[in-house]
Design a protein around this motif. Structure first.
Motif, PDB file in Angstrom:
ATOM      1  N   LEU A  76       1.369   4.079  -2.114  1.00  0.00           N
ATOM      2  CA  LEU A  76       0.731   4.713  -3.264  1.00  0.00           C
ATOM      3  C   LEU A  76       1.728   5.482  -4.126  1.00  0.00           C
ATOM      4  O   LEU A  76       1.672   5.446  -5.360  1.00  0.00           O
ATOM      5  CB  LEU A  76      -0.376   5.656  -2.781  1.00  0.00           C
ATOM      6  CG  LEU A  76      -1.275   6.266  -3.860  1.00  0.00           C
ATOM      7  CD1 LEU A  76      -1.999   5.175  -4.624  1.00  0.00           C
ATOM      8  CD2 LEU A  76      -2.289   7.230  -3.231  1.00  0.00           C
TER       9      LEU A  76
ATOM     10  N   LYS B 241      -7.083  -4.869  -0.896  1.00  0.00           N
ATOM     11  CA  LYS B 241      -6.688  -3.895   0.116  1.00  0.00           C
ATOM     12  C   LYS B 241      -7.718  -2.780   0.273  1.00  0.00           C
ATOM     13  O   LYS B 241      -7.575  -1.926   1.153  1.00  0.00           O
ATOM     14  CB  LYS B 241      -5.335  -3.282  -0.265  1.00  0.00           C
ATOM     15  CG  LYS B 241      -4.177  -4.271  -0.280  1.00  0.00           C
ATOM     16  CD  LYS B 241      -3.894  -4.791   1.109  1.00  0.00           C
ATOM     17  CE  LYS B 241      -2.733  -5.770   1.102  1.00  0.00           C
ATOM     18  NZ  LYS B 241      -2.450  -6.274   2.469  1.00  0.00           N
TER      19      LYS B 241
ATOM     20  N   GLU C  98       0.815  -1.222   0.000  1.00  0.00           N
ATOM     21  CA  GLU C  98       0.000   0.000   0.000  1.00  0.00           C
ATOM     22  C   GLU C  98       0.849   1.271   0.000  1.00  0.00           C
ATOM     23  O   GLU C  98       0.558   2.235   0.702  1.00  0.00           O
ATOM     24  CB  GLU C  98      -0.975   0.000   1.185  1.00  0.00           C
ATOM     25  CG  GLU C  98      -1.950  -1.174   1.174  1.00  0.00           C
ATOM     26  CD  GLU C  98      -2.954  -1.118   2.310  1.00  0.00           C
ATOM     27  OE1 GLU C  98      -3.837  -0.238   2.270  1.00  0.00           O
ATOM     28  OE2 GLU C  98      -2.839  -1.959   3.225  1.00  0.00           O
TER      29      GLU C  98
ATOM     30  N   SER D  80      -8.422  -0.149  -1.595  1.00  0.00           N
ATOM     31  CA  SER D  80      -7.824   1.167  -1.801  1.00  0.00           C
ATOM     32  C   SER D  80      -8.351   1.769  -3.100  1.00  0.00           C
ATOM     33  O   SER D  80      -7.856   1.438  -4.190  1.00  0.00           O
ATOM     34  CB  SER D  80      -6.292   1.039  -1.855  1.00  0.00           C
ATOM     35  OG  SER D  80      -5.706   2.274  -2.205  1.00  0.00           O
TER      36      SER D  80
END
Length: 681
Positions: free
Chosen positions: A212, A242, A210, A244
């Motif tokens: 980004l 996840k 994660e 996201s």
């Protein structure tokens, strides 16, 4: 420092007890671990369990972090009173003395090597650590300046993987070092899509971690967003896992394939629906996700939503054209699965959208069947208590009843009443009865043959479960107790339940029931209650045929020895010889012979002139106390006894049950009902 704990294949766990703490408190972690493992292996060796050639695979999901160097050797100093040295020295291992090498991983992730020598001794040491490359060390510490300098050095090889296939770019993605990623890609652009031994790209690692900024950096440098790992999962799939939205949007903007499936056919939309993340679902659909794409089991996203109770995702899928009545490989629909898992809100919504409640699965069962069978077994209801679960189950049934065709239920060969009675769902049984389901519906021949006793009615299931409430409900609305091959009354008699027996007899159960597969010359009901004289008398009072118990083909002649009868299914000779069992044979068995006198005495009250066969007389002669029974059977029988039998025959059982309403003396009523004298049973 906590006591070390070591687990190894083929050995028992070893703990350094609290009492030993003072002896080992000055040891380092590595030394303490080595000592504990050495003890464990020594114990295993002494008990005969060797560790030779045993190996434990090491699964790595991340790069090797910087590890502390092992402590240097210390002087061998033995405390005078210590049981063992506080700092045991480490021996130098000569490869020529080693016969085999075994690798272990402790419960704390320590990798250990056990060296077995030719003399049988075992020596344990930490597995030699892989020395980190300078650039990997700099990346793990976030030292961007050092990374920039190292990549310019002639000896720096950015394509050199470690033993797990990790390159510096993977390290940078793992630790979230986007600046390091930019430096590495400027120096060596071709490494962008290189994969580890687990076939993970730097992009996949950054998505899983994660990070980004790293994801964006990699995509800007043309990282392929569709390269899969060993499980055939794409970065987009992991981003949905996840939850996201930012990563999902970023991957879609850079052309990630939205309909790629993993090794089991699960797509990114399946994963998002399962997590009820409507925002990501809509992003995927807008990007072209197939809302009706099945996995390898034929399960579509709408099925996943119904199965997991995700009503928001379900609404979104229907709004985008998902097939409401799509079926999985086993024929189950979304409605079927919602009923199976007890999701009341999903069932209500699906029915409001005209879901087909008459679509059967491969087993032929409809949603109402599975709701009756498993409606209140769903795991998501376990915390609400039994009462709340039952309410949900009955609510689901109530919603399904008007949408279900009773003709379609009949064609299925099984009624939801069968399943409710089988699972003791009395509340559901009551709802189905009120809705007018046929209480005398029978199982189809194929379904009945699935049971050894060839049961066919819901009443049989209720009696078999000794469920008096369900039995009462079914009998009150007209259930016929004589439809099954093996009469439910025989089941109740075998269980010795007087309450169930009374219910069945009062509603017309055949007291002279027999077993077709095991023919007898007398009612089988008598055979099942020989040990329960109270039940036997009740059957006789209600018309059971006592006279047949005294019909013997041998009469006064000598009887042949009693044969041990086998199951005809396993004894071909017995299957050919289908002779009827006689009462005198049954009462002569070891279990019943001790009851012969009282049983014969009771049966004589319900017959006129009879002649005892040689075997019954033999039983009565075996005990002096039974001589009075033998005298009782001698003709002529008393006139009052013969008159009573004649009156009972003329009136019939049904009229005898109502005789107390007639202007007849109570004494006569008692006499006709065999209640003129008290008996001890």
């Amino acid at each position: 420092m906590a006591a070390a704990h070591v687990s190894m294949p083929g050995t028992t766990d070893t703990n350094l007890a609290f009492a030993d703490y003072s002896l080992y408190s000055n040891l380092s972690d590595d030394e303490l671990m080595q000592l504990a493992i050495k003890r464990s292996i020594a114990d295993a060796h002494n008990s005969g369990s060797g560790t030779e050639n045993s190996k434990t695979p090491i699964a790595l999901n991340r790069p090797a972090a910087r590890r502390r160097a092992p402590p240097s050797h210390r002087p061998q100093q033995q405390p005078e009173l210590a049981a063992c040295p506080a700092n045991p020295p480490r021996e130098t291992i000569n490869p020529q003395d080693v016969s085999s090498v075994s690798h272990f991983v402790t419960g704390y992730g320590k990798r250990i090597v056990a060296y077995r020598k030719y003399d049988g001794s075992v020596q344990v040491a930490p597995e030699p650590e892989e020395e980190l490359e300078p650039i990997a060390k700099a990346i793990s510490e976030g030292d961007v300046g050092s990374v920039r300098l190292l990549v310019k050095q002639p000896g720096c090889n950015l394509l050199k993987p470690n033993k797990d296939g990790w390159m510096p770019l993977h390290e940078a993605a793992y630790y979230g070092q986007d600046q390091c990623i930019k430096i590495l890609l400027r120096a060596q652009p071709g490494i962008i899509n290189q994969r580890t031994l687990k076939e993970q790209t730097a992009l996949m690692i950054a998505v899983v971690r994660e990070h980004l900024a790293c994801v964006e950096c990699l995509l800007e440098n043309r990282a392929d967003p569709d390269i899969i790992n060993k499980e055939r999962e794409t970065p987009l799939y992991k981003a949905c896992e996840k939850e996201s939205p930012a990563m999902v949007a970023m991957l879609l903007n850079y052309g990630a394939s939205v309909n790629k499936s993993c090794i089991q056919g699960w797509t990114a939309l399946h994963e998002s629906v399962c997590r009820n993340n409507v925002e990501i679902c809509e992003m995927l659909v807008n990007a072209g996700a197939n809302v009706s794409m099945p996995n390898m089991y034929g399960i579509t996203p709408i099925f996943v939503a119904a199965q997991s109770g995700k009503v928001d995702a379900l609404r979104m899928l229907l709004k985008n054209g998902a097939d409401l009545n799509s079926q999985a490989a086993d024929g189950a629909t979304a409605l079927y699965e919602a009923c199976k898992n007890g999701h009341e809100n999903i069932v209500e919504f699906l029915l409001s959208q005209n879901a087909d409640a008459n679509k059967p699965g491969k087993t032929g069962q409809l949603p109402i069947h599975i709701a009756a069978q498993r409606g209140n077994d769903s795991n998501d209801l376990l915390t609400f208590g039994c009462t709340h679960k039952n309410v949900r189950a009955t609510n689901i049934i109530s919603m399904l009843i008007p949408a279900t065709s009773k003709a379609r239920v009949r064609r299925s060969g099984i009624s939801p009443l069968h399943l409710a009675a089988e699972r003791n769902r009395n509340d559901i049984l009551e709802v189905l009865i009120e809705a007018g389901f046929d209480v005398n519906a029978t199982l189809s021949e194929g379904r009945s043959m699935m049971y050894e006793d060839r049961r066919s009615t819901a009443l049989y299931f209720a009696v078999m479960n000794n469920n008096i409430d369900a039995t009462t409900m079914l009998l009150k609305v007209g259930a016929n107790p004589n439809l099954d091959t093996f009469n439910p009354l025989l089941v109740a008699l075998r269980q010795g339940c007087i309450q169930t027996v009374t219910l069945l007899v009062e509603h017309g159960a055949n007291v002279n029931a027999n077993i077709p597969t095991h023919p007898t010359t007398f009612p089988a009901s008598v055979m099942f209650c020989i040990e329960y004289l109270t039940l036997l008398k009740y059957l006789m009072d209600n018309g059971c045929d006592a006279l047949s118990c005294f019909n013997c083909v041998y009469g006064s002649n000598p009887h042949p020895p009693i044969k041990t009868r086998h199951n005809p299914r396993y004894d071909p000779d017995e299957a050919v010889e289908k002779t009827c069992i006689q009462f005198c044979e049954v009462i002569s068995t070891e279990n019943f012979s001790r009851w012969a006198g009282p049983i014969i005495d009771m049966l004589l009250d319900y017959v006129g002139h009879v002649k005892l066969c040689a075997r019954l007389i033999e039983h009565l002669d075996s005990y002096h106390e039974w001589q009075c029974v033998k005298e009782k059977a001698k003709p002529p029988r008393p006139l009052m006894q013969l008159c009573r039998l004649k009156i009972r025959q003329l009136l019939g059982i049904n009229r005898l049950k109502k005789i107390h309403k007639l202007p007849v003396p109570p004494r006569l009523i008692k006499f006709l009902n065999h209640q003129e004298r008290e008996r001890d049973f």
